[in-house]
Design a protein around this motif. Structure first.
Motif, PDB file in Angstrom:
ATOM      1  N   HIS A  56       0.841  -1.194   0.000  1.00 55.43           N
ATOM      2  CA  HIS A  56       0.000   0.000   0.000  1.00 55.43           C
ATOM      3  C   HIS A  56       0.875   1.242   0.000  1.00 55.43           C
ATOM      4  O   HIS A  56       1.952   1.257   0.596  1.00 55.43           O
ATOM      5  CB  HIS A  56      -0.902   0.034   1.234  1.00 55.43           C
ATOM      6  N   THR A  57       0.419   2.266  -0.679  1.00 61.74           N
ATOM      7  CA  THR A  57       1.093   3.557  -0.669  1.00 61.74           C
ATOM      8  C   THR A  57       0.046   4.649  -0.556  1.00 61.74           C
ATOM      9  O   THR A  57      -1.078   4.516  -1.055  1.00 61.74           O
ATOM     10  CB  THR A  57       1.937   3.755  -1.939  1.00 61.74           C
ATOM     11  N   LEU A  58       0.423   5.746   0.112  1.00 61.97           N
ATOM     12  CA  LEU A  58      -0.496   6.877   0.249  1.00 61.97           C
ATOM     13  C   LEU A  58      -0.421   7.812  -0.949  1.00 61.97           C
ATOM     14  O   LEU A  58      -1.279   8.683  -1.110  1.00 61.97           O
ATOM     15  CB  LEU A  58      -0.185   7.647   1.537  1.00 61.97           C
ATOM     16  N   ASP A  59       0.597   7.621  -1.784  1.00 67.42           N
ATOM     17  CA  ASP A  59       0.764   8.475  -2.960  1.00 67.42           C
ATOM     18  C   ASP A  59       0.139   7.830  -4.186  1.00 67.42           C
ATOM     19  O   ASP A  59      -0.023   6.603  -4.248  1.00 67.42           O
ATOM     20  CB  ASP A  59       2.251   8.726  -3.222  1.00 67.42           C
ATOM     21  N   ASP A  60      -0.197   8.652  -5.157  1.00 67.00           N
ATOM     22  CA  ASP A  60      -0.678   8.156  -6.440  1.00 67.00           C
ATOM     23  C   ASP A  60       0.487   7.476  -7.151  1.00 67.00           C
ATOM     24  O   ASP A  60       1.461   8.135  -7.527  1.00 67.00           O
ATOM     25  CB  ASP A  60      -1.215   9.327  -7.265  1.00 67.00           C
ATOM     26  N   PRO A  61       0.428   6.148  -7.348  1.00 65.89           N
ATOM     27  CA  PRO A  61       1.574   5.463  -7.969  1.00 65.89           C
ATOM     28  C   PRO A  61       1.816   5.868  -9.414  1.00 65.89           C
ATOM     29  O   PRO A  61       2.904   5.632  -9.945  1.00 65.89           O
ATOM     30  CB  PRO A  61       1.202   3.982  -7.860  1.00 65.89           C
ATOM     31  N   THR A  62       0.831   6.489 -10.062  1.00 63.74           N
ATOM     32  CA  THR A  62       0.994   6.885 -11.463  1.00 63.74           C
ATOM     33  C   THR A  62       1.444   8.329 -11.626  1.00 63.74           C
ATOM     34  O   THR A  62       1.605   8.800 -12.751  1.00 63.74           O
ATOM     35  CB  THR A  62      -0.327   6.689 -12.236  1.00 63.74           C
ATOM     36  N   GLN A  63       1.672   9.027 -10.531  1.00 62.79           N
ATOM     37  CA  GLN A  63       2.089  10.431 -10.629  1.00 62.79           C
ATOM     38  C   GLN A  63       3.435  10.557 -11.342  1.00 62.79           C
ATOM     39  O   GLN A  63       3.727  11.570 -11.980  1.00 62.79           O
ATOM     40  CB  GLN A  63       2.159  11.060  -9.240  1.00 62.79           C
ATOM     41  N   ALA A  64       4.247   9.527 -11.244  1.00 65.62           N
ATOM     42  CA  ALA A  64       5.569   9.542 -11.897  1.00 65.62           C
ATOM     43  C   ALA A  64       5.456   9.670 -13.412  1.00 65.62           C
ATOM     44  O   ALA A  64       6.431  10.071 -14.073  1.00 65.62           O
ATOM     45  CB  ALA A  64       6.342   8.275 -11.537  1.00 65.62           C
ATOM     46  N   PHE A  65       4.314   9.359 -13.983  1.00 66.29           N
ATOM     47  CA  PHE A  65       4.154   9.492 -15.432  1.00 66.29           C
ATOM     48  C   PHE A  65       4.455  10.919 -15.894  1.00 66.29           C
ATOM     49  O   PHE A  65       4.962  11.131 -17.003  1.00 66.29           O
ATOM     50  CB  PHE A  65       2.730   9.126 -15.867  1.00 66.29           C
ATOM     51  N   GLU A  66       4.106  11.892 -15.063  1.00 65.48           N
ATOM     52  CA  GLU A  66       4.267  13.293 -15.456  1.00 65.48           C
ATOM     53  C   GLU A  66       5.736  13.657 -15.638  1.00 65.48           C
ATOM     54  O   GLU A  66       6.061  14.618 -16.338  1.00 65.48           O
ATOM     55  CB  GLU A  66       3.605  14.201 -14.420  1.00 65.48           C
ATOM     56  N   ARG A  67       6.633  12.902 -15.000  1.00 63.04           N
ATOM     57  CA  ARG A  67       8.064  13.212 -15.080  1.00 63.04           C
ATOM     58  C   ARG A  67       8.797  12.328 -16.093  1.00 63.04           C
ATOM     59  O   ARG A  67       9.997  12.494 -16.293  1.00 63.04           O
ATOM     60  CB  ARG A  67       8.709  13.032 -13.702  1.00 63.04           C
ATOM     61  N   MET A  68       8.100  11.385 -16.691  1.00 59.28           N
ATOM     62  CA  MET A  68       8.757  10.462 -17.611  1.00 59.28           C
ATOM     63  C   MET A  68       8.896  11.084 -18.997  1.00 59.28           C
ATOM     64  O   MET A  68       7.906  11.521 -19.596  1.00 59.28           O
ATOM     65  CB  MET A  68       7.978   9.146 -17.705  1.00 59.28           C
ATOM     66  N   GLU A  69      10.131  11.084 -19.501  1.00 60.27           N
ATOM     67  CA  GLU A  69      10.394  11.621 -20.829  1.00 60.27           C
ATOM     68  C   GLU A  69      10.275  10.518 -21.872  1.00 60.27           C
ATOM     69  O   GLU A  69      10.801   9.410 -21.689  1.00 60.27           O
ATOM     70  CB  GLU A  69      11.791  12.233 -20.868  1.00 60.27           C
ATOM     71  N   THR A  70       9.578  10.837 -22.943  1.00 66.90           N
ATOM     72  CA  THR A  70       9.355   9.860 -24.019  1.00 66.90           C
ATOM     73  C   THR A  70       9.645  10.534 -25.356  1.00 66.90           C
ATOM     74  O   THR A  70       8.733  10.914 -26.085  1.00 66.90           O
ATOM     75  CB  THR A  70       7.906   9.325 -23.980  1.00 66.90           C
ATOM     76  N   HIS A  93      -1.625   0.077 -11.179  1.00 67.58           N
ATOM     77  CA  HIS A  93      -2.433  -0.811 -10.349  1.00 67.58           C
ATOM     78  C   HIS A  93      -2.901  -0.033  -9.126  1.00 67.58           C
ATOM     79  O   HIS A  93      -2.081   0.441  -8.330  1.00 67.58           O
ATOM     80  CB  HIS A  93      -1.613  -2.036  -9.918  1.00 67.58           C
ATOM     81  N   GLY A  94      -4.202   0.110  -8.981  1.00 60.71           N
ATOM     82  CA  GLY A  94      -4.758   0.856  -7.856  1.00 60.71           C
ATOM     83  C   GLY A  94      -6.199   1.232  -8.127  1.00 60.71           C
ATOM     84  O   GLY A  94      -6.796   0.795  -9.118  1.00 60.71           O
ATOM     85  N   SER A  95      -6.755   2.049  -7.256  1.00 60.29           N
ATOM     86  CA  SER A  95      -8.174   2.395  -7.331  1.00 60.29           C
ATOM     87  C   SER A  95      -8.358   3.824  -7.806  1.00 60.29           C
ATOM     88  O   SER A  95      -7.770   4.758  -7.250  1.00 60.29           O
ATOM     89  CB  SER A  95      -8.841   2.233  -5.952  1.00 60.29           C
ATOM     90  N   ILE A  96      -9.186   3.979  -8.821  1.00 53.80           N
ATOM     91  CA  ILE A  96      -9.570   5.310  -9.256  1.00 53.80           C
ATOM     92  C   ILE A  96     -10.491   5.950  -8.218  1.00 53.80           C
ATOM     93  O   ILE A  96     -10.453   7.127  -7.952  1.00 53.80           O
ATOM     94  CB  ILE A  96     -10.289   5.243 -10.621  1.00 53.80           C
ATOM     95  N   ARG A  97     -11.329   5.123  -7.610  1.00 53.12           N
ATOM     96  CA  ARG A  97     -12.235   5.607  -6.579  1.00 53.12           C
ATOM     97  C   ARG A  97     -12.356   4.519  -5.531  1.00 53.12           C
ATOM     98  O   ARG A  97     -11.866   3.410  -5.715  1.00 53.12           O
ATOM     99  CB  ARG A  97     -13.601   5.938  -7.167  1.00 53.12           C
ATOM    100  N   ASP A  98     -12.997   4.849  -4.439  1.00 58.01           N
ATOM    101  CA  ASP A  98     -13.155   3.874  -3.368  1.00 58.01           C
ATOM    102  C   ASP A  98     -14.214   2.862  -3.780  1.00 58.01           C
ATOM    103  O   ASP A  98     -15.386   3.185  -3.914  1.00 58.01           O
ATOM    104  CB  ASP A  98     -13.581   4.583  -2.084  1.00 58.01           C
ATOM    105  N   PHE A  99     -13.803   1.616  -3.986  1.00 61.62           N
ATOM    106  CA  PHE A  99     -14.723   0.572  -4.408  1.00 61.62           C
ATOM    107  C   PHE A  99     -15.356  -0.140  -3.220  1.00 61.62           C
ATOM    108  O   PHE A  99     -15.910  -1.213  -3.345  1.00 61.62           O
ATOM    109  CB  PHE A  99     -13.995  -0.450  -5.280  1.00 61.62           C
ATOM    110  N   GLY A 100     -15.260   0.441  -2.031  1.00 66.80           N
ATOM    111  CA  GLY A 100     -15.863  -0.181  -0.864  1.00 66.80           C
ATOM    112  C   GLY A 100     -15.105  -1.424  -0.454  1.00 66.80           C
ATOM    113  O   GLY A 100     -13.904  -1.526  -0.623  1.00 66.80           O
ATOM    114  N   THR A 101     -15.812  -2.389   0.079  1.00 65.18           N
ATOM    115  CA  THR A 101     -15.162  -3.561   0.654  1.00 65.18           C
ATOM    116  C   THR A 101     -14.564  -4.472  -0.404  1.00 65.18           C
ATOM    117  O   THR A 101     -13.762  -5.327  -0.085  1.00 65.18           O
ATOM    118  CB  THR A 101     -16.168  -4.380   1.486  1.00 65.18           C
TER     119      THR A 101
END
Length: 375
Positions: free
Chosen positions: A133-147, A158-166
């Motif tokens: 588990h991480t408290l940060d958005d794991p995809t935030q690094a995309f903004e810094r990736m040069e292509t 891999h993670g939740s866009i929104r809270d899917f409950g249980t």
């Protein structure tokens, strides 16, 4: 560019609630799903398969699970890109080193957050999880990736866009507009085990082999056609063998129950169906017994697995049923005592009804045995 998006294989999932034969069948089906995806990639002309996390159910699967996974991927003419998820997160000396040691040339582990140019101008941006588990958005690094020279930017996370409950993860939250923020042509996500569209460029593929009740549809992968400057074309493709059905039936008699059973069996492949069945209603006692017989002697044997919850079925004996218990001997005396408690409607009336039902079943069995012995 055409590729396949899949996720949440959960290889090595124990399925501990089931009997040994069912556990074995469900386990093997998850390996077979790899072959189904590989065949689909070849048939659809997709050169790459993106697996968006939770390839394995734990970070410590047994050797057979790893060998089966790698060898099955290796025999298909496509490139497999495996992202560590929350169940199989990346750590030094862990699971993914064991996978790499198997040496499949067409399998790449995306254990680092760095872009890969997988075709000319087509860049893959991975967001592997290095902790459960991480408290940060794991995809935030995309903004810094040069292509450099990118014509396509494809993210995989891999993670939740929104809270899917249980039923979903509360951590590893991903910005709902991640595709827009990071200028992605497609964002392949895993974690949610059902197929789900977040927006035109952001999809959950769901698991390729359904693994829980509450989702009637069999597992899928997604065939994705991505092109610069346009929304991708996404086509679901069935890969799953088993269906996990949930049904809630209100019944009034054995005839109606039998009709529901017939419709169910006609609409599925029984040997590949797991059913969680909840029953409710008020039925004559003889019909209740007939329903039990249909379940125990037929339905349970046709389906791969059957879980019946029938506490809300109330069996009311008819006058004929009661007369059948009005006999001399122990059964007759027990029946009379239980009827008195039911009619008094006291605190143990419900228990008395259940006991009377059981007593009636035993009486019918006595009659059946007597008839068989006489024959």
């Amino acid at each position: 560019m055409r590729f396949i998006h899949t996720a949440d294989w959960q290889l090595g999932k124990p399925f501990g609630r089931f009997d040994a034969d069912t556990r074995a069948a469900l386990t093997e089906a998850r390996f077979d799903a790899i072959d189904a995806i590989g065949r689909a990639a070849v048939e659809q002309g997709a050169g790459h398969v993106l697996v968006a996390g939770d390839v394995f159910d734990t970070e410590g699967p047994d050797d057979r699970t790893i060998v089966q996974a790698v060898t099955r991927m290796a025999r298909h003419d496509c490139r497999w890109w495996l992202l560590p998820g929350n169940h199989d997160f990346a750590r030094n000396g862990g699971l993914w080193d064991r996978v790499r040691r198997r040496g499949a040339g067409n399998v790449t582990v995306l254990a680092e957050a760095r872009p890969h140019e997988i075709e000319d101008g087509a860049w893959l941006l991975p967001a592997p999880l290095i902790h459960r588990h991480t408290l940060d958005d794991p995809t935030q690094a995309f903004e810094r990736m040069e292509t450099p020279g990118a014509r396509l930017r494809i993210g995989v996370g891999h993670g939740s866009i929104r809270d899917f409950g249980t039923q979903g993860e509360a951590k590893n939250l991903i910005a709902p507009d991640r595709a827009r923020r990071s200028n992605l042509d497609y964002l392949a996500l895993g974690d949610w085990h059902g197929m789900l569209t977040v927006d035109a460029r952001t999809w959950y593929s769901g698991t390729p082999e359904t693994d829980r009740f509450g989702r009637d549809e069999p597992g899928h992968c997604l065939v994705v056609d991505a092109q610069p400057g346009a929304a991708p074309v996404v086509t679901p493709l069935r890969t799953g063998r088993f269906q996990w059905l949930t049904r809630d039936w209100t019944v009034a008699d054995a005839v109606g129950f039998s009709a529901l059973c017939g419709d169910l069996l006609a609409g599925c492949e029984p040997a590949a169906t797991l059913l969680q069945l909840s029953l409710a209603g008020i039925v004559p006692l003889t019909d209740r017994v007939a329903m039990l017989r249909r379940i125990e002697d037929d339905l349970m044997h046709q389906l791969r697995h059957l879980d019946v919850r029938d506490a809300d079925v109330v069996a009311r004996p008819s006058e004929d049923d009661l007369a059948a218990l009005s006999t001399e001997g122990m059964l007759g005396r027990a029946g009379a005592m239980l009827r008195e408690r039911i009619e008094a409607n006291g605190p143990d009336a419900q228990r008395a009804r259940r006991a009377l039902e059981r007593l009636f079943v035993e009486a019918l069995r006595e009659e059946t045995l007597a008839g068989e012995n006489a024959a």
